[in-house]
Design an enzyme around this catalytic site. Structure first.
Site, PDB file in Angstrom:
ATOM      1  CB  SER A  73      -8.271   1.008   5.679  1.00 24.49           C
ATOM      2  OG  SER A  73      -8.929   2.248   5.662  1.00 24.49           O
TER       3      SER A  73
ATOM      4  CE  LYS B 272      -3.858   2.025   2.603  1.00 27.92           C
ATOM      5  NZ  LYS B 272      -4.702   1.923   3.824  1.00 27.92           N
TER       6      LYS B 272
ATOM      7  CB  SER C  78      -8.110   3.732   2.727  1.00 28.89           C
ATOM      8  OG  SER C  78      -7.224   3.113   3.645  1.00 28.89           O
TER       9      SER C  78
END
Lengths: 96, 510
Positions: B178, B79, B154
């Protein structure tokens, strides 16, 4: 309902520039979110002591011993990321 | 079997047995990625040369006849909130558009130490603030199961990347859901570890009392493998701890387990299909011998409000560091004063959701409001944690849906912040209480009237229709992944992972 004046004041505290039309947009959105958050007032918290301690952390502090000096190359790497530098110092606008 | 279909375990076996080389495996993923990225957009940065050189090293290891760690040569994605030395790290924000990570995050260092091959950095909501990955300053990631829908957020790019076979596994971060929400929306597995189980050194901070890095993968077993590598105490993160409780998974017997099902997690407005599939999962565990108990977590309805006060307050403080001076975007035309440098750099560098949250957080912490908002939220948080403590006296784990809905349409919630926040309603409590939780795919929505239409066509290619983006065919949302969540006691990741593995083994085939 939050006032426009409050939005402007908060934005300044947050060091966040806002355009005029955004002030109104934020005023509406913040009021609606804060309206939802009002929910928390229903909860009886009179008997609660504030507890913010994460789980299981007992010995977070490291030993008080000298650490090796940071390497010059690392400082250089960090300085390369700065928008403006002069003689290995970060350059800022005059504050007076 | 395609190389890009493999799990960690299978890819590892293939490498050990010499069925393919690490370079071949890496190239297969890079080719796949080139083809899929046009439609999915999982990645913000792809580091092809770096990946190939890492893979080459693993092949040298194999040639030398050295023992291969289980992650050696396995292509993965990180990420874009997690630093990988020398690679751009943006947190999907314009303010960090040209930021080159000066060091490795501890979890990345550990992955590299095991020989994992990093393919690139995945898309996300800006500073991890969002539930759909639409808040990225750079691109919109699509859900591989339906290109008109969001992957969740996210950590959306990590989930879509795994789901579209653009990597074997990925790292995400979870502040209020997330990791779990995108895993659920994309039909992958995601683990949000106990607060402190994985070092956050090198994670771009959002809300420090909630943030946690975790693995995302195709299977529970893969998540477990990655978790074992990245977890543990790190002197660079004072909140990290060495897990004291190591439950041996072999010892876990499902018929000795008590599974709690909180009534507050089956609410009105929940999609019928989600409810149906989750109830089937509960029934499956019951058939396997687990004792199912209805429990109550009475403060659940206050979790989201509590979460937003705490997360936004902490975010407003954490994001104060982006000042246009130390690093990151700085306003280009020369403003008159230092104050204007701050105001304009932050105005131009931050996107709308981040600005909204900074303002809300600043408001909640400002003089006169601190007690009414932040302090009150901290007290409600203590009550929420107590709910879980009480529940865990009666049951060993708690089972809930990950989300009341399946993946929603791109654009559906982006203009209504509150509606977007509600996507996290079943995930935020876990972060507030600091607990570990695992999201596992358990089925897909039935195609409803969509099915009737399709059943007529004998040669029905499901994947083709889902990826064609034909809105008429997708009206009912059929074929969208549904996920359930297992919440465990602090540092009992092994229990929830083992229970997840049991479901993968016995629960899927029916």
């Amino acid at each position: 309902m939050i006032t426009k004046k409050e939005v402007k004041h908060i934005a300044k505290l947050a060091r966040l520039g806002l355009k005029d039309k955004e002030i109104e947009k934020f005023q509406k959105e913040l009021s609606s979110i804060l309206g939802y958050i009002e929910k928390l007032k229903e909860v009886d918290i009179s008997k609660v002591k504030t507890e913010i301690q994460p789980i299981g952390i007992d010995e977070a502090a490291r030993k008080d011993t000298e650490k090796p000096k940071p390497k010059i190359e690392n400082s250089k790497k960090l300085l390369e990321l700065a928008p403006a530098v002069k003689n290995s110092y970060l350059k800022v606008k005059s504050i007076f | 079997m395609e190389l890009t279909d493999l799990t960690i375990k299978k890819a590892h076996q293939g490498l050990v047995n010499g069925e393919f080389s690490a370079l071949e495996l890496c190239k297969a993923y890079l080719d796949r990625l080139k083809e899929k990225e046009k439609e999915i957009s999982s990645y913000l940065t792809v580091v092809e040369d770096f990946a190939l050189s890492q893979a080459k090293k693993i092949d040298d290891m194999i040639l030398e006849g050295r023992d291969l760690p289980v992650l050696a040569g396995i292509p993965c994605a990180i990420k874009d909130a997690i630093l990988v030395e020398g690679i751009r790290c943006t947190a999907a924000s314009k303010i960090l558009e040209n930021y080159i990570a000066p060091y490795d995050a501890t979890c990345v260092k550990k992955l590299k130490g095991e020989g994992a091959v990093i393919l690139g950095k995945t898309n996300m909501d800006e500073f991890a603030m969002g539930s759909s990955t639409e808040n990225s300053a750079f691109k919109i990631t699509k859900n591989p199961h339906d290109l008109t829908r969001v992957p969740g957020g996210s950590s959306g790019g990590s989930a879509s990347g795994i789901s579209a076979n653009e990597c074997v596994f990925a790292l995400g971060s979870d502040t209020g859901g997330s990791i779990r929400l995108p895993a659920c929306f994309c039909g992958t597995v995601g683990l949000k570890p106990t607060y402190g189980a994985v070092s956050r050194y090198g994670l771009i901070a959002f809300a420090s009392s909630l943030d946690q890095i975790g693995p995302m993968a195709k299977t529970v077993e893969d998540c477990k493998i990655v978790f074992d590598v990245i977890s543990g105490k790190d002197e660079m993160d004072s909140t990290s701890v060495e897990p004291k409780l190591k439950v041996q998974s072999e010892k876990l017997k499902v018929n000795e387990l008590r599974i709690g099902v909180p009534k507050e997690y089956f609410i009105e407005g929940m999609e019928k299909e989600v409810e149906r599939v989750i109830k089937k999962v509960i029934k499956k565990y019951e058939e396997l011998g687990a004792k199912i108990e209805e429990i109550s977590l009475p403060h659940t309805e206050y979790a989201l409000a509590c979460y937003y006060i705490i997360a936004l307050s902490e975010a407003s403080a954490n994001l104060a560091r982006y000042d246009g001076i130390k690093y990151g975007y700085s306003v280009s035309d020369k403003p008159a004063s230092l104050m204007d440098v701050y105001l304009q750099s932050r105005e131009e560098g931050f996107g709308p959701e981040v600005r909204r949250r900074i303002i809300l957080g600043t408001y909640a912490l400002s003089a006169g409001y601190y007690e009414a908002y932040y302090l009150r939220a901290q007290k409600v948080r203590a009550l929420l944690r107590k709910d879980f403590d009480e529940a865990f006296k009666k049951v060993d784990v708690i089972l809930t849906p990950v989300s009341p809905t399946t993946a929603f349409k791109i654009g559906e919630k982006i203009n209504d912040p509150l509606k977007m926040y509600l996507s996290d309603i079943f995930t935020v409590s876990v972060n507030l209480a600091g607990l570990p939780a695992l999201a596992i795919p358990c089925g897909k929505t039935a195609p409803h009237h969509f099915a009737k239409e399709v059943r007529k066509q004998k040669r029905f290619n499901k994947e083709k229709i889902f990826s064609s983006g034909n809105k008429n065919l997708l009206q009912s949302g059929g074929g969208l992944p549904i996920g359930f969540q297992i919440i465990g006691r602090p540092f009992e990741e092994n229990v929830i992972l083992s229970l997840g593995e049991i479901f993968e083994k016995y629960g899927r085939a029916h």
